[in-house]
Design a protein around this motif. Sequence first.
Motif, short mmCIF file in Angstrom:
data_model
loop_
_atom_site.label_atom_id
_atom_site.label_comp_id
_atom_site.label_asym_id
_atom_site.label_seq_id
_atom_site.Cartn_x
_atom_site.Cartn_y
_atom_site.Cartn_z
N MET A 19 2.75 -4.41 -2.34
CA MET A 19 1.82 -4.12 -1.28
C MET A 19 2.43 -3.02 -0.43
O MET A 19 3.61 -3.05 -0.10
CB MET A 19 1.58 -5.38 -0.44
N VAL A 20 1.60 -2.05 -0.06
CA VAL A 20 2.01 -0.97 0.84
C VAL A 20 1.11 -1.05 2.07
O VAL A 20 -0.11 -1.11 1.96
CB VAL A 20 1.87 0.41 0.16
N ILE A 21 1.75 -1.05 3.23
CA ILE A 21 1.03 -1.12 4.49
C ILE A 21 1.20 0.22 5.20
O ILE A 21 2.32 0.65 5.45
CB ILE A 21 1.58 -2.25 5.39
N GLU A 22 0.08 0.84 5.53
CA GLU A 22 0.10 2.11 6.25
C GLU A 22 -0.30 1.82 7.69
O GLU A 22 -1.37 1.26 7.94
CB GLU A 22 -0.89 3.07 5.61
N ALA A 23 0.59 2.16 8.62
CA ALA A 23 0.32 1.87 10.03
C ALA A 23 0.61 3.10 10.88
O ALA A 23 1.48 3.90 10.55
CB ALA A 23 1.17 0.71 10.50
N TYR A 24 -0.13 3.23 11.96
CA TYR A 24 0.09 4.28 12.94
C TYR A 24 0.39 3.60 14.26
O TYR A 24 -0.34 2.70 14.68
CB TYR A 24 -1.16 5.16 13.08
N THR A 25 1.47 4.03 14.90
CA THR A 25 1.89 3.33 16.10
C THR A 25 2.57 4.28 17.08
O THR A 25 3.10 5.33 16.69
CB THR A 25 2.86 2.19 15.74
N ASP A 26 2.58 3.89 18.33
CA ASP A 26 3.33 4.62 19.33
C ASP A 26 4.68 3.95 19.59
O ASP A 26 5.50 4.46 20.33
CB ASP A 26 2.53 4.71 20.64
N ASN A 27 4.91 2.80 18.96
CA ASN A 27 6.16 2.07 19.14
C ASN A 27 6.56 1.45 17.80
O ASN A 27 6.15 0.33 17.47
CB ASN A 27 5.99 1.01 20.22
N ARG A 28 7.34 2.17 17.03
CA ARG A 28 7.72 1.74 15.68
C ARG A 28 8.42 0.38 15.68
O ARG A 28 8.12 -0.48 14.84
CB ARG A 28 8.61 2.80 15.03
N ASN A 29 9.36 0.18 16.60
CA ASN A 29 10.12 -1.08 16.62
C ASN A 29 9.20 -2.28 16.85
O ASN A 29 9.34 -3.32 16.20
CB ASN A 29 11.20 -1.03 17.69
N ARG A 30 8.26 -2.14 17.78
CA ARG A 30 7.32 -3.24 18.05
C ARG A 30 6.47 -3.54 16.82
O ARG A 30 6.32 -4.69 16.42
CB ARG A 30 6.41 -2.87 19.23
N THR A 31 5.92 -2.49 16.21
CA THR A 31 5.05 -2.68 15.06
C THR A 31 5.81 -3.30 13.89
O THR A 31 5.30 -4.21 13.23
CB THR A 31 4.41 -1.35 14.64
N VAL A 32 7.02 -2.84 13.64
CA VAL A 32 7.82 -3.40 12.55
C VAL A 32 8.06 -4.89 12.78
O VAL A 32 7.90 -5.71 11.86
CB VAL A 32 9.16 -2.64 12.38
#
Length: 83
Positions: free
Chosen positions: A1-14
């Motif tokens: 599975m590959v998840i594509e995400a766009y975020t302003d805060n990489r650490n939070r999203t991870v």
Amino acid sequence: MVIEAYTDNRNRTVQELKHLLSLNGGTLANPGAAMWAFTKNTEGRLEPVSPIELGEEDNQKVADLMEALEEHDDVNEIYTNAA
């Protein structure tokens, strides 16, 4: 599975994605670790190289995980090689 995400805060999203994955029996691999299972088509979308058949129980787990991920605001696209 590959998840594509766009975020302003990489650490939070991870951390949030790790949490969602762990709730559904998954783990987060290093970036690009699953790319061997996909190729990009002419529109830039990922297509599975060789789709795999899953049993009914595993199909339900993948569906539940994808539903949880789709509800996350930062997730843009989810690709899976499950048939």
